[in-house]
Scaffold this motif. Structure first.
Motif, PDB file in Angstrom:
ATOM      1  N   ILE A 141       0.865  -1.178   0.000  1.00  0.00           N
ATOM      2  CA  ILE A 141       0.000   0.000   0.000  1.00  0.00           C
ATOM      3  C   ILE A 141       0.900   1.226   0.000  1.00  0.00           C
ATOM      4  CG2 ILE A 141      -1.858   1.214   1.159  1.00  0.00           C
ATOM      5  CD1 ILE A 141      -2.591  -1.565   0.039  1.00  0.00           C
ATOM      6  N   HIS A 143      -0.050   4.233  -2.041  1.00  0.00           N
ATOM      7  CA  HIS A 143      -0.746   5.319  -2.733  1.00  0.00           C
ATOM      8  C   HIS A 143      -1.973   5.698  -1.920  1.00  0.00           C
ATOM      9  CE1 HIS A 143      -3.261   7.354  -5.746  1.00  0.00           C
ATOM     10  NE2 HIS A 143      -2.118   7.666  -6.332  1.00  0.00           N
ATOM     11  N   ASP A 145      -5.008   6.440  -2.624  1.00  0.00           N
ATOM     12  CA  ASP A 145      -6.269   5.786  -2.953  1.00  0.00           C
ATOM     13  C   ASP A 145      -6.412   4.421  -2.295  1.00  0.00           C
ATOM     14  OD1 ASP A 145      -6.803   7.956  -4.498  1.00  0.00           O
ATOM     15  OD2 ASP A 145      -6.570   6.945  -6.421  1.00  0.00           O
ATOM     16  N   ASN A 146      -5.287   3.780  -2.002  1.00  0.00           N
ATOM     17  CA  ASN A 146      -5.308   2.427  -1.461  1.00  0.00           C
ATOM     18  C   ASN A 146      -5.133   2.374   0.053  1.00  0.00           C
ATOM     19  OD1 ASN A 146      -5.370   1.730  -4.200  1.00  0.00           O
ATOM     20  ND2 ASN A 146      -3.149   1.551  -4.302  1.00  0.00           N
ATOM     21  N   CYS A 147      -4.982   3.533   0.684  1.00  0.00           N
ATOM     22  CA  CYS A 147      -4.694   3.556   2.121  1.00  0.00           C
ATOM     23  C   CYS A 147      -5.848   3.052   2.984  1.00  0.00           C
ATOM     24  CB  CYS A 147      -4.290   4.963   2.558  1.00  0.00           C
ATOM     25  SG  CYS A 147      -2.564   5.345   2.182  1.00  0.00           S
ATOM     26  N   TYR A 150      -4.320   0.261   4.381  1.00  0.00           N
ATOM     27  CA  TYR A 150      -2.982   0.413   4.962  1.00  0.00           C
ATOM     28  C   TYR A 150      -2.848  -0.357   6.274  1.00  0.00           C
ATOM     29  CZ  TYR A 150       1.460   2.416   6.302  1.00  0.00           C
ATOM     30  OH  TYR A 150       2.778   2.562   6.663  1.00  0.00           O
ATOM     31  N   ALA A 205     -10.917  -1.734  -3.644  1.00  0.00           N
ATOM     32  CA  ALA A 205      -9.615  -1.117  -3.385  1.00  0.00           C
ATOM     33  C   ALA A 205      -8.488  -2.145  -3.480  1.00  0.00           C
ATOM     34  CB  ALA A 205      -9.618  -0.468  -2.001  1.00  0.00           C
ATOM     35  N   ARG A 208      -7.693  -2.931  -7.159  1.00  0.00           N
ATOM     36  CA  ARG A 208      -7.063  -1.759  -7.773  1.00  0.00           C
ATOM     37  C   ARG A 208      -5.624  -1.609  -7.284  1.00  0.00           C
ATOM     38  NH1 ARG A 208      -6.533   3.979  -7.393  1.00  0.00           N
ATOM     39  NH2 ARG A 208      -6.949   4.979  -9.409  1.00  0.00           N
ATOM     40  N   ALA A 209      -5.394  -1.850  -5.998  1.00  0.00           N
ATOM     41  CA  ALA A 209      -4.040  -1.759  -5.447  1.00  0.00           C
ATOM     42  C   ALA A 209      -3.127  -2.813  -6.068  1.00  0.00           C
ATOM     43  CB  ALA A 209      -4.082  -1.917  -3.928  1.00  0.00           C
ATOM     44  N   GLN A 213       0.186  -2.056  -8.224  1.00  0.00           N
ATOM     45  CA  GLN A 213       1.472  -2.620  -7.818  1.00  0.00           C
ATOM     46  C   GLN A 213       2.165  -3.314  -8.982  1.00  0.00           C
ATOM     47  OE1 GLN A 213       1.375  -4.726  -4.109  1.00  0.00           O
ATOM     48  NE2 GLN A 213       3.177  -5.975  -4.584  1.00  0.00           N
TER      49      GLN A 213
END
Length: 268
Positions: A141, A143, A145-147, A150, A205, A208-209, A213
């Motif tokens: 994680i 970015h 948007d992906n937090c 986290y 999410a 998308r993450a 990556q």
């Protein structure tokens, strides 16, 4: 008299608190029933790259101990509607509805037993997540948007095999621990949410993450973000009202697709 607050003089924590209060006041809770939320989530996931034929499951507790809703084996996510969901017990006996559940739902029962805070579980073989799992790489994680994920994703490098036995259920529940998500190498993703809306948002999410990556890995070395900022963003995004707002956006988007017109087909 002008009583307008000069927000340019406020610190960040005050602005965050002010924004969350306004959000809670401005937006209503979801108008959808539990069954409708599940059906919508299936269509949303299908529309966002989580299709893998008949693989994958979604379940949600009903409020009665040991009972949850799930989809019928033989139907893809794009075919799930509120009237073809099954009500099952934790032994996967059908209590209401026609057909049988996916036998892999057994591990859901183990997660529910281990995590009373979890009310919805999503498991899919989304393609970018699956590709990352083939590399046996944990989800990074890095970015904003992906937090929402986290420090909330567990990782298993060793594939436990098909999750039909109790052994796999115990293994997966233990591997998930207290996290909201799990990446199973050579398999897929698992989301354990407090609500259907939260689980849906996290599943989108996650995939998308994974895609980001893989793209970033092809260009260079992924740089980590500051842990305190990652945690701050996680807590800011992962709020119940914000999850509801995001879920309703995804629902509106999916319902614009004529192929999803039967999703909210009412029970006879």
């Amino acid at each position: 008299m002008n009583t307008r607050l000069d927000t340019f003089a406020l610190d960040k924590s005050t602005l965050v608190s002010q924004s969350t209060r306004r959000m809670d006041q401005q937006f209503e809770d979801s108008p959808y029933s539990l069954r409708q939320k599940l059906a919508l989530t299936c269509r949303i996931l299908f529309d966002n790259g989580h299709d893998s034929g008949l693989a994958g499951q979604i379940t949600a507790r009903t409020g009665t101990p040991g009972e949850f809703y799930t989809q019928r084996l033989g139907l893809g996510f794009d075919e799930i509607s509120e009237d073809n969901l099954l009500l099952v017990d934790e032994d996967l006996n059908v209590l209401e509805g026609d057909g049988m559940p996916n036998p892999a739902n057994r591990f859901h029962s183990w997660v529910y037993r281990a995590r009373p805070d979890v009310n919805c579980i999503i498991h899919t073989h989304a393609v970018h997540t699956a590709a990352l799992g083939m590399l046996e790489q944990p989800l990074l994680i890095s970015h904003m948007d992906n937090c929402v994920l986290y420090d909330d994703v567990a990782f298993v490098a060793n594939w436990p095999g098909i999750p039909v036995g109790n052994e796999e259920g115990e293994f997966i529940a233990a591997a998930l621990g207290k996290k909201r998500a799990l990446l199973l190498s050579h398999h897929g993703l698992l989301i354990a949410g407090s609500t259907v809306e939260e689980a849906c948002v996290l599943a989108i999410a996650f995939e998308r993450a994974a895609r980001m990556q893989l793209l970033a890995n092809g260009a260079g070395e992924i740089k980590p973000i500051d842990p305190s900022l990652g945690a701050e963003a996680h807590d800011w995004v992962l709020r119940p009202k914000r999850n509801t707002i995001a879920f309703e956006y995804y629902a509106r988007r999916s319902l614009k697709n004529p192929q999803n017109s039967d999703c909210l087909r009412a029970l006879a």
